[in-house]
Design a protein around this motif. Structure first.
Motif, short mmCIF file in Angstrom:
data_model
loop_
_atom_site.label_atom_id
_atom_site.label_comp_id
_atom_site.label_asym_id
_atom_site.label_seq_id
_atom_site.Cartn_x
_atom_site.Cartn_y
_atom_site.Cartn_z
N ARG A 1 5.69 -3.85 -1.55
CA ARG A 1 7.22 -4.14 -1.13
C ARG A 1 7.80 -3.19 -0.03
NH1 ARG A 1 9.45 -6.88 -5.47
NH2 ARG A 1 7.88 -8.48 -5.99
N LEU A 2 6.76 -2.31 0.32
CA LEU A 2 7.02 -1.49 1.52
C LEU A 2 6.38 -1.63 2.83
CD1 LEU A 2 7.87 1.90 -0.46
CD2 LEU A 2 9.49 0.24 0.30
N GLY A 3 5.88 -2.84 3.04
CA GLY A 3 5.18 -3.21 4.11
C GLY A 3 3.73 -2.69 3.88
N LEU B 1 10.05 4.07 -5.92
CA LEU B 1 9.66 4.01 -4.46
C LEU B 1 8.26 3.96 -4.61
CD1 LEU B 1 11.71 6.67 -2.63
CD2 LEU B 1 11.87 4.31 -2.46
N THR B 2 7.42 4.52 -5.52
CA THR B 2 5.87 4.53 -5.53
C THR B 2 5.81 2.95 -6.13
OG1 THR B 2 6.25 5.69 -7.57
CG2 THR B 2 5.62 7.02 -5.59
N ALA B 3 6.59 2.52 -7.19
CA ALA B 3 6.49 1.19 -7.47
C ALA B 3 6.44 0.04 -6.52
CB ALA B 3 7.34 0.81 -8.70
N GLN B 4 7.26 0.24 -5.61
CA GLN B 4 7.37 -0.45 -4.29
C GLN B 4 6.30 -0.56 -3.57
OE1 GLN B 4 10.23 -2.74 -4.06
NE2 GLN B 4 10.46 -2.16 -6.32
#
Length: 206
Positions: A101-103, A93-96
């Motif tokens: 990738r998470l807006g 999640l932190t990489a995204q």
């Protein structure tokens, strides 16, 4: 790969420490294109093969990882692997977030959490791999056990490759996502074929 300051056409900063999602790194650590992948990949494959060969040739012993309060070594391993898998999800999640990738959600603390979650996850797997290698070895008599053994070797091989790739500049953009995905995927397979199987077969308890 050079960096160009906004508004200064052609300006480079190759003499500055390279930065990235988990940087900065020493400026001397420079790789050129796909050739820079050779050493990390060879090292990772070597580690994976070495673990597999050792696990297969080593005579399983009586060494077991046991902790007071748990019903047995299997549950110690299961809970350690579960904790590592949860930390791996945090890393994902932190990489995204770091790669956008998470807006708009990209907190400043994401890189630090990403690094420490990864370190903690790997440390939690160390007692597990020590037990598996010494007490059980590389087993392949059942499909689940074979997948577990292969995933364990792949996890550490991919981890070594990732660590060697991190300080290298000029690698293809897909390098870290692919190698990181292998690390994450191997750990999840480890959890599915051991911890989840144990919880399903014998119940969830300490």
């Amino acid at each position: 790969m050079s960096t160009t300051e906004p508004g200064s056409a052609g300006a480079t900063a190759d003499d500055e420490p390279p930065t990235g999602p988990v940087g900065p790194f020493p400026a001397a650590a420079v790789a050129t294109g796909r050739a820079g992948l050779l050493v990390p990949v060879v090292a990772g494959v070597g580690v994976a093969v070495a673990l597999g060969v050792y696990g297969r040739l080593h005579e399983p012993g009586a060494i077991a990882v046991d902790v007071a309060g748990f019903s047995g070594p299997a549950y110690v391993k299961a809970w350690l692997t579960t904790a590592a898998a949860l930390l791996a999800v945090v890393q994902l999640l932190t990489a995204q977030a770091m790669y956008g990738r998470l807006g708009n959600w990209s907190p400043a603390w994401a890189p630090s959490v990403h690094r420490w979650a990864g370190r903690a996850a790997v440390l939690l797997t160390v007692p597990v791999v020590v037990h598996c290698l010494y007490a059980l070895g590389f087993e392949y008599d059942r499909t689940r056990v074979l997948l577990h053994s292969v995933a364990g070797c792949l996890f550490y091989g991919a981890f070594v490759t990732k660590m060697l790739c991190l300080p290298r500049r000029g690698l293809p953009g897909w390098t870290l996502p692919v190698v990181g995905g292998l690390v994450f995927g191997a750990l999840i397979v480890l959890w599915l074929t051991a911890a989840l199987w144990l919880f399903t077969d014998q119940g969830v308890h300490l």
